[in-house]
Structure formats: structure tokens, C-alpha cells
Motif scaffolding. Structure first.
Motif, mmCIF file in Angstrom:
data_model
loop_
_atom_site.group_PDB
_atom_site.id
_atom_site.type_symbol
_atom_site.label_atom_id
_atom_site.label_comp_id
_atom_site.label_asym_id
_atom_site.label_seq_id
_atom_site.Cartn_x
_atom_site.Cartn_y
_atom_site.Cartn_z
ATOM 1 N N SER B 5 37.315 10.437 32.657
ATOM 2 C CA SER B 5 37.328 9.712 31.398
ATOM 3 C C SER B 5 37.331 10.694 30.207
ATOM 4 O O SER B 5 36.674 11.726 30.256
ATOM 5 N N PHE B 6 38.104 10.382 29.186
ATOM 6 C CA PHE B 6 38.118 11.217 27.980
ATOM 7 C C PHE B 6 38.436 10.340 26.771
ATOM 8 O O PHE B 6 38.957 9.238 26.914
ATOM 9 N N GLU B 7 38.114 10.883 25.600
ATOM 10 C CA GLU B 7 38.467 10.188 24.363
ATOM 11 C C GLU B 7 39.804 10.707 23.860
ATOM 12 O O GLU B 7 40.138 11.876 24.074
ATOM 13 N N TYR B 8 40.518 9.851 23.158
ATOM 14 C CA TYR B 8 41.832 10.238 22.649
ATOM 15 C C TYR B 8 41.859 9.964 21.154
ATOM 16 O O TYR B 8 41.511 8.864 20.718
ATOM 17 N N VAL B 9 42.234 10.975 20.367
ATOM 18 C CA VAL B 9 42.399 10.734 18.930
ATOM 19 C C VAL B 9 43.776 11.236 18.506
ATOM 20 O O VAL B 9 44.327 12.171 19.097
ATOM 21 N N SER B 10 44.316 10.593 17.503
ATOM 22 C CA SER B 10 45.664 10.906 17.058
ATOM 23 C C SER B 10 45.685 11.071 15.549
ATOM 24 O O SER B 10 46.032 10.162 14.810
ATOM 25 N N PRO B 11 45.272 12.259 15.074
ATOM 26 C CA PRO B 11 45.192 12.465 13.617
ATOM 27 C C PRO B 11 46.580 12.432 12.963
ATOM 28 O O PRO B 11 47.577 12.752 13.598
ATOM 29 N N GLY B 12 46.586 12.054 11.684
ATOM 30 C CA GLY B 12 47.851 11.936 10.971
ATOM 31 C C GLY B 12 48.191 13.160 10.143
ATOM 32 O O GLY B 12 49.276 13.232 9.553
ATOM 33 N N SER B 13 47.263 14.122 10.064
ATOM 34 C CA SER B 13 47.559 15.327 9.299
ATOM 35 C C SER B 13 46.914 16.523 9.976
ATOM 36 O O SER B 13 45.981 16.373 10.781
ATOM 37 N N LEU B 14 47.402 17.710 9.616
ATOM 38 C CA LEU B 14 46.861 18.930 10.197
ATOM 39 C C LEU B 14 45.391 19.111 9.787
ATOM 40 O O LEU B 14 44.553 19.509 10.601
ATOM 41 N N ASP B 15 45.083 18.775 8.513
ATOM 42 C CA ASP B 15 43.705 18.905 8.047
ATOM 43 C C ASP B 15 42.768 18.032 8.871
ATOM 44 O O ASP B 15 41.678 18.454 9.270
ATOM 45 N N GLU B 16 43.237 16.807 9.099
ATOM 46 C CA GLU B 16 42.415 15.881 9.880
ATOM 47 C C GLU B 16 42.213 16.441 11.291
ATOM 48 O O GLU B 16 41.103 16.428 11.839
ATOM 49 N N ALA B 17 43.282 16.983 11.863
ATOM 50 C CA ALA B 17 43.201 17.518 13.227
ATOM 51 C C ALA B 17 42.225 18.685 13.291
ATOM 52 O O ALA B 17 41.370 18.755 14.191
ATOM 53 N N THR B 18 42.342 19.617 12.343
ATOM 54 C CA THR B 18 41.456 20.791 12.400
ATOM 55 C C THR B 18 40.014 20.388 12.115
ATOM 56 O O THR B 18 39.087 20.975 12.682
#
Lengths: 803, 286
Positions: B5-18
Motif C-alpha cells: 500500500s502507498f499514497e499517491y499525490v499528483s502536484p500541479g507545479s514543481l514548487d508543490e512537488a518539491t
């Protein structure tokens, strides 16, 4: 000759009709087992042994059982009352449904976890704590055959039996054959060439792994089981027998099956166990193999080591052929296991007339079971024979085609020819087939081209191999040889059946008991029925794989379906035609003898203008009050066909290869096949079968290696470690045919499912050895991966570098 | 083949991802997934959170940036293999990308992903090394550049810190010629490299003036073969000079055996591939 791809929709046998299966498969609308979602369905996963040989000290499932969504964990104690796994040829140690106090190969199932989701089942399986005490495994075949250590302590020997011939089962005849060959070796004018060769273990790896959904309905007292199997009727019988039910209490359905190659020609423990779990838990239970499950726990193929010896005179006349070796059965016998080398024995002397002594010992080892994998014993037999014949030809300096020609069973001996063990063969003309190949490729010119390339410093080789196979099983009388399906509640041998039903609107349903996995039965069977009834192919629907609908059939394997079940369907269509002729005659006020079927209806011979349609005929059939007196209503027929023999297709193959001396990399430049499978129903489907068969034989020759490590580990859990051939690795095959129909079935067809595999591995290896012969290489074991070829070059070279 | 099991996130910007990466333990970046998902399915690796950068705009292009060509984090192998800028300035990478995986993998997997994953038998890391690429890593603290020669640290290990995303690789417009050669596990160029070599070479006044050679499939990580260039620089780049230089391919490399090659065989292949890659690179430079 040749397989064009011009497409017509004509129904005539021998015409190309596009595969009617393909729109659903290409559009992704075909139903596979794993697509099935039943209400309340649970999922199974297995705890599998990481050891080749170990005792099980304890199993602690408490953590798994405490996990959310885990419904049950079953171990051997829960299913002991169901007995061992059902097996047709019950020789050797049979497989327990789950390992009891000992595991005997890596991947053996120790416990089954059932949970709400497949993820939960996997998590649960990972949480089951099994305490193993490792024991020494027996992996090496020679060590196993020596009985230095026993695989199963309660058995007297690891050697289960040895298939031996000469004349099969005739001790005096065998002794005589051995004496004849020994005498030939003594002669001063003979040469003897002998080579030990490995025919390595292979993993079948169909694109769709095995999958099963079992659904026990307590109210109806009936199992409905969907499984990716080649043998739906045998599966139903195996389940019925295991659970003490009747055949009507188990309905098995094989929907789309994404490849089988023999590995789905077993009933597996997981198929039985999900039935058990469904009964226990009152819910449908699904198990879909992961690729890792498939690699370690679905049957393997091949796994032989043997010495092949040819003795003959310097003019190319062979006076004796001997094969002596060991075949790996794995830890447990499943459906056919020990019978696989027996199939090799049938064609041990191939298409040749020389005295042959053949012996293969079948041994248990601490590895996964071996069983039928495309060709099943026949590719192995053909490999040893044709490698040895080539080595003999090279030794005496006679062209390999000449040595073969000199030793063939002549066409004049047919009918009436028999194999070296005394089994009768149907039809054959081997020299004509070889000549056709040599003429097609321009053999002499091709040899000159090879020699020119060699003169330019290139390592180029030509390989030739010819084969005869036995397939199209076959006779009901195989029961008397011990090959019945009685363990699956099927008393018959290998006979087939077909049912043709004219529907009330004049279309036709064809229902067969086969279990195809890509062979195109929906197309081929429609052609057979269309040919006999004049109903267009598009008005015929073929269904298979549902035991509640179809007449009893044995399944699809051994290149048997067209020859056996196809012939049964042909006869069923003829029965329908006979009755329909009477109905048409009644409508046309003519005599039934004068009725002919064409263009979607019937007319009186010579009067094609006045026709009645199949719809008219069907309407009459289903209105009994209008029928002539004495006729029954309805229009359908069932036929069972039991041929008098198996069929014996044959062929000649040629490969042109180039080896990169710096790296050992083998490039297959050309591959030419001249096969003879008797009459051809659909050339495009036959060509497709040959394409796949060649890819699998070439895969063994060049890429695949399913052998275990010496500690019993199998380091081939995915396609990263087990390289399968892809279209990018293979040349465009050049396919040709001779046509020598069989006389043992009304269609004259022999079977083509395995021919490509049976003919090809030795063709490629012969070519590579030919390429390396100038360097002094005489043998390289498969697979011919670059490393192995380079090492052979290094070993053969006494000085200098190839490049 | 079912991951834990794992969580999945899909950020919309590089800032959000970092920022997600900076604040989350056990997070892993997902781009094409062609290496990551199989090892997750085999449960060899089980991250707690997958940060899918696939929806972040601006990472999908190959751009001319003056003195270098930039390859964004979401550029697929198939794009790298067929891009005219790559063909002109980094032919070795185009070839390496065209021999990565199969068609499906090349359409889904990314060049930056292959380089960040740093499989010991992958193709593109060797090309990036030979071409002298610069890696651009972004994190919540900003971006930094890492030379390819400092990037590959050990088996499946790079200089990327937790919290960093490889957003771009920069390929210098440096003239000369480059090439990649390998022997694949199924022979020819298919499958992972049993051994592979990439070379970049430039010539001046008829002599080899500079270059780099990198190996893959042979040791624990893609490695520069510095001894080879030491021998080759100053020579005329003839076949004899190349052959002599290629004999030094394994200096400083620990050769590892696997199912597809012994130490002896891989050592031999490394020299053959080095020779072939150099010959092609020199021919392209002329």
C-alpha cells in the motif's frame, strides 16, 4: 506452396478467411478470466517455499488472520481429505495440494490466503510466518539418477522408469537392436560420432498467466469455474472427482485463453484450492497468477541431458543411432510428466529407417514439475537426432542433406511404414519435402554464397534439419495403452466430438469440446461446416470451452484439434446435410439424392435457379406438423470421431546465421521452413501457427534458459532474467509447404501447432556450429547466448584472435 | 506482482512537488514509472508516497538553450531517440535512447528517469557521462547543477539528495562526434546491456584533442574510462590507436558477473564495445 495473405470470405477449405476471433481480441472486448468480477468475489494468494528442499517446522498464520480483509489461511491439514492433485499418468510422487511437512521445490505452495482484495491477499501471504529447516536438494540430473541422495525419502529410487526401444516393450527386439548397432561399430569401414548435449529446461510463459475463478452455489449444489485452461472438460472432471460430485455438478468455462503451449494442459492445485475455499467461505474466489507464480509454479518443459551416437559408413549410410539420457521430471508428477519422454520415443528415429536404440530415464529432482510444453518430447528427440546426424555428416565430409536423403524411410514404404518402435505411420514423402526445400532456397548457390562470405572473413553458417512428428491424438484405443482420462471421470482416450445445430433462422451454431488458446477454431471450424453445408462463414458461430454447452472433448493440445474434433465436426455437418437434403427435397418436391448445398441454400442439381434458403429449411425443421411422415423435428447432429492412428506431419528447415566472432553474438539472417501438415484448411492460420512455433524453437536455441542453480534456486522470475524472443529478434520467416494428406481422417489434415517448434532449435544450432566449424567448434549447448558462443570460440581457438 | 500500500499525490507545479518531497518521509518521484513500478510490484521497494510529476507543466520539452540542449524530466525515450537537436549534438544519447527497453517502454519511460534510476546495465547513463552532461536538481531549497562525472555514486545510487527532483539534463554543444555501442542480453542491441560503451571525441589538426568514454553493464555503476582517453588524446585516432587505447577500458573498474556474462567475458566485451564506440565517434567527428 506458400501462404499468401489475400483475403477472401469464401468458405472453401484451403482458402484464407480472416480470423473471426480477432476483432474482440484487438479491440480489448474479449473476456479473459481475470476480467471476471463476481459479486462478493474474494482473492487468493499463495505462500510459496523459498527453499528447494526443507522440512516445515511450523506455520504461524496469526498475524495474517488478524489483518483487515483476510478471510482465511489454509494449510495442508485443511485439505488433506481431498487427496493429491489429480493426474492422468500416476507414476512417481504426486503433488499434494499444499505442502505438508516438507517442501520439495522453490515455489511450492505451502499455504493459501484468501482476502477481500488481491492486494490484501498478497499482504496476508507475506505475513504468514513459516519456519523451515533447510535440507540438501537434489538438482543435478546425473546425481539424481545415481540415487546418491533421494528426492523423496519414502521412494526407493529417484528413477521412476526408463522408456526404452528398439521395438517398444520387446526385450528380445531391443537386445537384437543393440547387437546390430554394436556389430556396426566393430566394422572397420564405419565411423562413430557421439555427443552429450543438454536440452535445457524451459518456462512456458504464456502472455496470459493462468487464472481461475471458482463459484460454489450451495443452493444449486454446483460449481461454476472459469479457468484459463486448455482442458475444460478434464478440469470439470478433476474437480468433480476431488469433491465427490457428478459431472453435471461442475460447469467449467474456458473463456479467451491467452496462450497455453501445454502449460494449461494440467489441472493445477490452485484450481482445486479455490474451489475448496469457495465452498468453505460461500463466496466466489479468484486466483490470478503473477509472473513470478507462473515462472516457479506452472509446469516447465524439456530438461534433458543425453548422449546421442551415430554409427555409419563414410558414404553416409547410417547403421545405428543411439540415445541414452536422463529426463528431469521435477519433484512431483502431474498430468503427463513421465509420458513426455515417451512421446519422444515415438519419433526417436525420426524419419529414418536405421536401427535405433533409445533410452531415457525419468528422474525426480527438487525442482518444479515438467510436463507438456509445445512439442512435448518430440522437440527434444528431434534435437538430439538431428544434431547427431549433422555431426556425423561433418565428420565424414558428406553434405548433411545427402546423409539425410540416404537414410529416409522411402515414400514407397507408405502406406505400411512404421517407426523404429513398430508404431504404424500414416503417410510420408520425406525426400520430396527435402528436395522442395533445397530447390526453393537454391541450396548449391546458397552454399557457394556462404563459402564466399567465409572467404571474406565472416563467420557464416548454414543449418539444415528435417523432422517427423507424431500428433493429432487421436485414437480412442489409446485407452488400451493406459492413456485414458479416467482420473478426470472421462473414460475415453483422445477421441473428439462436434455438434452442429441449425438455428430456427437458418444460421448455424457449432459447439465443440476443444480448448483453444489462439489457434483460431472459430474460424477454421466455420470453414469446415460452411464447406459441407454451403452456409456462409459469417452465418456460422463457433463456441467452445463451456462444459455445460459442448459435447465431451479432451481439449486442445498435441496438434490434435483439427484432425480429431475437426473431423468429428465434419461428420456432424454431414449428418445435418443428410437430413437437410430430405427437408429441401420435400420443399422442392425432388429426391434428396439430387439436392446440393451452395450459396446459402439448397437446390436440385442442374437447376440452380430454383433454390430454398437455409432459413426455409430451418423453418420446416422446426414446424414438425409440416414434415413428411416419419421425420423428426429439429436440425442438429453430434458426431464423435476416433481416428485409427495419430498423424505424422514432417518437414525440412534451413537457417542461415552469422556469428560476431568478437562478441559471440548470433544473427539469424534467414529462416526457411518447408512443412507438410497434410491438407490445409486456412493457410493464414497455418502460417501463424508456424510463425509462433518457430519463435518458440528459436527461443530455446538462442535465448531461453529455465535451468535451476545448483542450490535449487530459480533465478528466472521475470522477463528480465528469462529473455523471450520478440519479433525484433527474429527475421521474416520464409514459409513453404508440400502437401501429403493423411488417410486417417476425412479432412486429410495432420496438425501444425507444434511443427515449427519441433523443427527449429536444431536447425539454428546446426547453422551456428556450421559457422564456427572452421574454428574447430563441434558443439555448443543451448541457449546460444553471446557469452556461451564466445566461450566456445575461445575454447576452440588454439592461437590468435578471430577478429 | 502487487505492490504494498502507498499514497499517491499528483502536484500541479514543481514548487508543490518539491515542497511535498521536503515535508514527506519515504516519498519517491514517479515519472514514466518503467523502472520504479516493476520493483514496487516485486515488493523490492515500497515507498510510502509516490509523487507523480507527470502533470507538472514545462518538463516535457527538448530545447536549444544556447550553449547546450536541455532535456526535461518528462521527455520520453522515444522523443530523445528521434529529436533532431539530440541527433545533432548528442548522437550517443539518441542511440542509447533508441535501444532502451521496447517500444512501449520507450513511449512511457523518461530519459531523466533512466538516468536518475542509474541501473547498472542501462544505456543512457553511459551516454550522459560520455557527453559530459550536467544534471539539474530542484528541491525546496532551489536548484543546483551536478556534473555527470559526479552524479553516479554507486549501484542504483546518484548524487541526488532526498527531496531533489532531476528536472533536466543539459547536453553541451561541444562539436566532435559521439556514439554508443552495446551488446544486449538477447544479442544485438535488444534488452539491457551485457556491456556497453559510449564515446565522445573531438579532433583538431588531425589528432584527437579531447573526448570521454563511459562504460555500462560491466561494473557496479556507469563509469568514465579515463585511461582510454589518456592513451587516445594526441593520436591520429586510427584503428590501431583506438585498439591500444581500448585495452585500458577497465582501469579502475570492478567487473561484476551476472546471469549473462562472466567477469572474463564482460571484461573482453567492454574493450570491444569501447573500440567500436570510439571508431564510430571518431568517424562522426571527422
Amino acid at each position: 506452396m506458400g501462404g499468401g495473405f489475400g483475403v477472401s470470405t469464401t468458405s472453401v477449405l484451403g482458402g484464407v478467411v480472416k480470423r473471426r476471433e480477432d476483432p474482440a481480441l484487438i479491440r480489448g472486448t474479449g473476456l479473459y478470466v481475470d476480467d471476471l468480477q463476481l459479486p462478493g468475489m474474494l482473492h487468493a494468494a499463495f505462500v510459496r517455499s523459498p527453499y528447494a528442499h526443507a522440512s516445515i517446522e511450523s506455520i504461524d498464520a496469526s498475524e495474517a488472520l488478524a489483518m483487515e480483509g483476510v478471510r482465511a489461511v489454509y494449510t495442508a491439514a485443511d485439505v488433506e481429505h481431498l487427496g493429491d492433485l489429480v493426474t492422468q499418468v500416476a507414476v512417481g510422487k504426486l503433488r499434494p495440494l499444499l505442502a505438508g511437512n516438507q517442501v520439495n521445490h522453490v515455489g511450492e505452495a505451502v499455504a493459501m490466503v484468501v482476502a477481500d482484495s488481491r492486494y490484501g491477499a498478497r499482504d496476508g501471504a507475506d505475513a504468514v510466518d513459516v519456519d523451515y529447516e533447510p535440507l540438501d536438494p537434489v538438482i543435478d540430473l546425473k546425481e539424481a539418477a545415481s540415487d546418491a541422495a533421494l528426492v523423496h525419502e519414502d521412494m526407493a529410487s529417484n528413477v521412476l522408469l526408463a522408456w526404452e526401444g528398439g521395438p517398444w516393450g520387446d526385450e528380445e527386439g531391443i537386445a537384437g537392436t543393440k547387437e546390430t548397432i554394436a556389430a556396426a561399430k566393430e566394422r572397420e569401414d564405419t565411423v562413430t560420432v557421439s555427443m552429450e548435449m543438454v536440452n535445457q529446461r524451459l518456462l512456458p510463459m504464456p502472455m496470459e498467466p493462468r487464472a481461475v475463478v471458482a463459484d460454489w452455489n450451495q443452493g444449486y449444489g454446483r460449481f461454476t469455474v472459469h479457468s484459463s485452461t486448455q482442458i475444460p472438460h478434464a478440469l470439470a472432471g478433476g474437480i468433480a472427482g476431488t469433491f465427490g460430485l457428478s459431472l453435471t455438478d461442475v460447469r467449467c468455462i474456458a473463456p479467451e485463453v491467452g496462450g497455453g503451449f501445454g502449460c494449461k494442459l494440467n489441472v493445477y492445485n490452485d484450481e482445486i484450492l479455490v474451489c475448496f475455499a469457495s465452498q468453505q467461505l460461500g463466496s466466489p474466489v479468484k486466483f490470478t497468477e503473477t509472473r513470478r507464480d507462473a515462472a516457479g509454479s506452472t509446469i516447465h518443459g524439456r530438461g534433458w541431458v543425453a548422449t546421442a551416437t551415430v554409427t555409419g559408413t563414410r558414404d553416409g549410410k547410417v547403421l545405428g543411432y543411439e540415445l541414452d539420457g536422463i529426463a528431469d521430471m521435477g519433484a512431483y508428477s502431474q498430468n503427463f510428466t513421465v509420458a513426455i519422454p515417451f512421446l519422444g520415443l515415438f519419433v526417436g528415429a525420426g524419419q529414418y529407417s536405421f536401427p535405433t536404440y533409445w533410452r531415457m530415464a525419468c528422474v525426480h529432482t527438487h525442482t518444479m514439475t515438467t510436463d507438456a510444453y509445445r512439442g512435448a518430447g518430440r522437440p527434444e528427440a528431434a534435437y538430439y537426432l538431428e544434431r547427431a546426424i549433422d555431426a556425423f555428416a561433418r565428420e565424414i565430409g558428406v553434405d548433411p542433406s545427402e546423409v539425410r536423403r540416404k537414410n529416409y524411410i522411402p515414400a514407397s514404404e507408405f502406406p505400411g511404414a512404421a517407426t523404429h518402435i513398430g508404431f504404424p505411420m500414416d503417410t510420408g514423402d520425406y525426400e520430396n519435402n527435402l528436395d522442395a526445400l533445397l530447390e526453393t532456397v537454391g541450396y548449391e548457390n546458397l552454399k557457394a554464397e556462404r563459402d564466399q562470405m567465409r572467404a571474406d572473413g565472416r563467420l557464416v553458417g548454414l543449418g539444415l534439419a528435417t523432422y517427423v512428428e507424431v500428433c493429432g491424438f487421436g485414437p480412442s484405443a489409446l485407452v488400451d495403452l493406459g492413456f485414458s482420462w479416467a482420473a478426470y471421470k472421462i473414460p475415453s482416450g483422445f477421441n473428439g466430438s462436434g455438434l452442429v445445430r441449425i438455428q430456427a433462422d437458418g444460421t448455424a451454431s457449432v459447439i465443440i469440446g476443444t480448448g483453444p488458446s489462439g489457434q483460431g477454431h472459430q474460424t477454421t471450424w466455420a470453414q469446415i461446416v460452411s464447406q459441407q453445408l454451403g452456409i456462409p462463414v459469417e452465418n456460422i458461430r463457433v463456441t467452445h470451452g463451456d462444459t455445460a454447452e459442448s459435447p465431451l472433448g479432451i481439449g486442445t493440445f498435441g496438434s490434435r484439434s483439427a484432425a480429431v474434433d475437426g473431423s468429428a465436426t465434419y461428420e456432424a455437418a454431414n449428418k445435418v446435410a443428410a437430413k437437410a437434403a430430405k427437408l429441401a427435397a420435400h420443399l422442392l418436391e425432388a429426391s434428396s439424392e439430387d439436392i446440393v448445398f451452395a450459396d446459402g441454400g439448397a437446390h436440385v442439381a442442374g437447376s440452380p435457379d430454383q433454390t430454398v434458403s437455409w432459413s426455409d429449411i430451418a423453418t420446416l425443421a422446426y414446424q414438425p406438423h409440416r414434415l413428411p411422415e416419419g421425420m423428426e423435428g429439429g436440425l442438429e447432429a453430434h458426431a464423435v470421431f476416433s481416428p485409427g492412428n495419430a498423424t505424422w506431419p514432417f518437414g525440412s528447415h534451413l537457417a542461415l546465421v552469422e556469428v560476431d566472432g568478437d562478441t559471440g553474438d548470433v544473427k539469424l539472417l534467414r529462416y526457411v521452413a518447408m512443412d507438410d501438415c497434410g491438407n490445409v484448411i486456412n493457410p493464414m492460420i497455418v502460417d501463424g501457427q508456424i510463425h509462433g512455433g518457430l519463435a518458440q524453437g528459436i527461443g530455446q536455441a538462442m535465448f531461453e534458459d529455465g535451468d535451476y542453480e545448483s542450490d535449487g534456486n530459480l533465478l528466472k522470475w521475470s522477463f528480465v532474467e528469462y529473455p523471450l524472443p520478440t519479433s525484433a529478434d527474429l527475421p521474416s520467416f520464409e514459409l513453404h509447404r508440400t502437401v501429403t494428406p493423411t488417410d486417417i481422417n476425412p479432412l486429410g489434415v495432420k496438425g501444425i501447432g507444434e511443427a515449427g517448434t519441433i523443427g527449429s532449435a536444431q536447425t539454428v544450432v546446426n547453422a551456428v556450429v556450421d559457422a564456427l566449424a572452421p574454428l574447430g567448434v563441434t558443439h555448443v549447448d543451448m541457449p546460444l547466448r553471446p557469452k556461451r558462443v564466445w566461450e566456445a570460440i575461445q575454447a576452440a581457438q588454439t592461437n590468435g584472435s578471430v577478429s | 506482482m502487487y505492490p504494498r500500500s502507498f499514497e499517491y499525490v499528483s502536484p500541479g507545479s514543481l514548487d508543490e512537488a518539491t515542497s511535498i518531497l521536503a515535508s514527506t518521509d519515504g516519498a519517491k518521484v514517479l515519472a514514466g514509472g518503467m523502472s520504479l513500478l516493476p520493483i514496487m510490484k516485486l515488493r523490492l521497494f515500497s515507498p510510502d508516497v509516490l509523487v507523480d510529476i507527470g502533470r507538472i507543466p514545462g518538463l516535457s520539452s527538448i530545447q536549444d538553450q544556447g550553449d547546450h540542449v536541455g532535456v526535461g524530466a518528462l521527455v520520453r525515450h522515444a522523443d530523445t531517440a528521434s529529436d533532431p537537436l539530440i541527433a545533432e549534438h548528442a548522437a550517443a544519447l539518441a542511440t542509447a535512447a533508441s535501444w532502451t527497453g521496447d517500444v512501449q517502454v520507450r513511449n512511457q519511460g523518461t530519459t531523466c528517469g533512466s538516468i536518475a534510476h542509474a541501473d547498472i546495465a542501462a544505456d543512457q547513463p553511459a551516454a550522459a557521462l560520455a557527453l559530459g552532461a550536467t544534471m539539474v536538481a530542484a528541491s525546496a531549497n532551489g536548484t543546483r547543477e551536478i556534473a555527470a562525472s559526479d552524479f553516479f555514486v554507486d549501484t542504483l545510487t546518484t548524487a541526488l539528495e532526498p527531496g531533489e527532483i532531476l528536472t533536466e539534463i543539459r547536453l553541451p554543444k561541444q562539436g566532435g562526434g559521439s556514439a554508443y555501442e552495446k551488446l544486449g542480453r538477447r544479442g544485438g542491441h535488444t534488452d539491457y546491456a551485457v556491456a556497453g560503451a559510449s564515446a565522445w571525441v573531438d579532433l583538431a589538426d588531425g589528432a584527437v584533442c579531447c573526448g570521454r568514454v563511459a562504460l555500462t553493464g560491466v561494473g557496479p555503476m556507469p563509469t568514465l574510462a579515463e585511461g582510454v582517453m589518456e592513451s587516445l588524446i594526441g593520436t591520429d585516432g586510427s584503428d590501431a590507436a583506438v585498439a591500444a587505447a581500448s585495452d585500458r577500458a577497465l582501469e579502475g573498474v570492478t567487473v561484476l558477473e551476472d546471469l549473462f556474462g562472466t567477469v572474463e567475458y564482460k571484461s573482453h566485451l567492454a574493450k570491444v564495445m569501447t573500440r567500436r564506440a570510439l571508431q564510430q565517434a571518431i568517424a562522426a567527428a571527422m
